[in-house]
Each structure stands twice: as structure tokens, then as C-alpha cells.
Enzyme design. Structure first.
Site, short mmCIF file in Angstrom:
data_model
loop_
_atom_site.label_atom_id
_atom_site.label_comp_id
_atom_site.label_asym_id
_atom_site.label_seq_id
_atom_site.Cartn_x
_atom_site.Cartn_y
_atom_site.Cartn_z
N CYS A 237 0.87 -1.19 0.00
CA CYS A 237 0.00 0.00 0.00
C CYS A 237 0.90 1.23 0.00
CB CYS A 237 -0.97 -0.01 1.19
SG CYS A 237 -0.19 0.04 2.80
N ASN B 299 2.26 1.49 4.39
CA ASN B 299 2.60 0.23 5.07
C ASN B 299 2.33 0.30 6.58
OD1 ASN B 299 5.51 -1.93 5.57
ND2 ASN B 299 3.43 -2.51 5.11
N CYS C 2 -1.38 0.84 7.47
CA CYS C 2 -2.82 0.56 7.59
C CYS C 2 -3.23 -0.68 6.78
CB CYS C 2 -3.64 1.76 7.14
SG CYS C 2 -3.35 3.25 8.12
N ARG C 3 -3.38 -0.53 5.47
CA ARG C 3 -3.99 -1.60 4.68
C ARG C 3 -3.10 -2.83 4.49
NH1 ARG C 3 -5.22 2.21 -0.26
NH2 ARG C 3 -3.28 3.06 0.61
N SER C 4 -1.84 -2.63 4.06
CA SER C 4 -1.04 -3.82 3.73
C SER C 4 -0.62 -4.65 4.95
CB SER C 4 0.16 -3.47 2.83
OG SER C 4 1.07 -2.60 3.45
N ASP D 16 -8.38 3.84 1.25
CA ASP D 16 -7.37 4.24 2.23
C ASP D 16 -8.07 4.74 3.50
OD1 ASP D 16 -5.36 5.40 3.67
OD2 ASP D 16 -4.56 6.58 2.01
P1 4NP Z 1 -1.78 2.84 4.12
O1 4NP Z 1 -2.42 4.19 4.69
O2 4NP Z 1 -1.22 3.18 2.75
O3 4NP Z 1 -2.95 1.91 4.05
O4 4NP Z 1 -0.71 2.41 5.11
C1 4NP Z 1 -1.73 5.40 4.71
C2 4NP Z 1 -0.79 5.63 5.69
C3 4NP Z 1 -0.13 6.85 5.72
C4 4NP Z 1 -0.40 7.81 4.77
C5 4NP Z 1 -1.34 7.57 3.79
C6 4NP Z 1 -2.00 6.36 3.75
N1 4NP Z 1 0.26 9.07 4.83
O5 4NP Z 1 -0.03 9.93 3.99
O6 4NP Z 1 1.12 9.27 5.71
#
Ligand code: 4NP
Length: 160
Positions: A8, A11, A13-15, A126
Site C-alpha cells: 500500500c 505500510n 494501515c492496509r497492507s 485508504d
Molecule cells: P496505508 O495508509 O497506505 O494503508 O498504510 C496510509 C498511511 C499513511 C499515509 C497515507 C495512507 N500518509 O499519507 O502518511
């Protein structure tokens, strides 16, 4: 050994949640020994960090084990992993670009939701700027998609 990588943006939240859900499915199917599973992000925003508190809380709610520190995708990942599953089209574009830069194949890089047997979109939304109900929704998406992925891998690798 079948190597599976979830990707993702951050790294956190989702992955990592996808990794925890997939590992749970492998445990239930008694298939852990056949797999190596990891996750990473296309960005370097959160390198070395633990998963988001809401990811950890979701894992607690669904009794999923999760030990992970965020890392960024590397060119070597493209050669190492048999299946690379991305959460959205931005991730797909970023990983494909990385592959192109190093002259690596990217046919094994796919949207995870291709394996969702009840999809309402082709991406995992997201939840970073959302709340616990967004994480809950992501969990259910990942639960369906990871089951579909495991079914697909068992069929294509003739195991199980
Ligand atoms: P992820 O979520 O891609 O599912 O881990 C996010 C985590 C951090 C950010 C964006 C999405 N960020 O912009 O910091």
C-alpha cells in the site's frame, strides 16, 4: 515456498492488515509452512514504524497476530515475490514504474481486489484519514479478497 507481498502507500494501515488476515487464513488451512508473507509501502513516510493504532485495534478485535515494522518496496521485491498484491491503482502505477525502471517483469503485480468475490470497487479504500468504521470496512474487504487470493494460489500451484 510461495512468496506473497502486500503493498500500500504507507505500510501502516492496509497492507499490514492484509498480511495479518492472509496469515490467519494460512493458519486455518494449515498452510503456513508453504508460504513467506510480507508487506511494504510505496512511500518512505513511515519506515521503521509499527502499524497504525487502528490497524492494531482491528487485529485485536479479530484475533489476528501482527508483528511488523513499515518498510519501503525495493526493486529486489519484484524478483523475490511470486505474488505482489497492491491496494489501489496508485500503488499499481508506482510498483509498475519501479519494475520498468529496473527492467523487471510486473505481470505478477495485481490489484488485490481482483480476488474479492463480492467487489463494489477495484481498490481497497485508504482508511488513514478515516475512523474505526473505515478500518472495519477495510477488514471485511481484505477478508474476502485474501480468501479469494488463497483459493487462487492453491489452484494455480496445485497445493492443499
Ligand atoms: P496505508 O495508509 O497506505 O494503508 O498504510 C496510509 C498511511 C499513511 C499515509 C497515507 C495512507 N500518509 O499519507 O502518511
Amino acid at each position: 515456498m510461495i512468496k506473497v507481498l502486500f503493498v500500500c502507500l504507507g505500510n501502516i494501515c492496509r497492507s499490514p492488515l492484509a498480511q495479518a488476515v492472509f496469515m490467519q487464513k494460512l493458519k486455518e488451512a494449515d498452510m503456513v509452512d508453504h508460504f513467506h508473507v510480507d508487506s511494504c509501502g510505496t512511500s518512505g513516510y513511515h519506515i521503521g514504524e509499527e502499524p497504525d493504532d487502528r490497524t492494531i485495534e482491528t487485529c485485536r478485535q479479530y484475533s489476528l497476530q501482527l508483528q511488523h515494522r513499515a518498510r519501503q518496496v525495493t526493486p529486489l521485491d519484484l524478483r523475490t515475490y511470486d505474488h505482489i498484491l497492491v491496494m489501489d491503482r496508485h500503488n499499481l502505477e508506482d510498483v509498475r514504474q519501479l519494475a520498468g525502471k529496473y527492467g523487471y517483469d510486473h505481470r505478477h503485480v495485481r490489484l488485490l481486489r481482483e480476488f474479492d468475490f463480492n467487489p463494489d470497487a477495484d481498490y481497497v479504500p485508504d482508511p488513514y484519514y478515516g475512523n474505526m468504521s473505515d478500518f472495519e470496512q477495510v477488514y471485511h474487504i481484505l477478508n474476502r479478497s485474501c480468501q479469494g487470493l488463497l483459493d487462487h494460489i492453491m489452484e494455480t500451484h496445485s497445493i492443499g
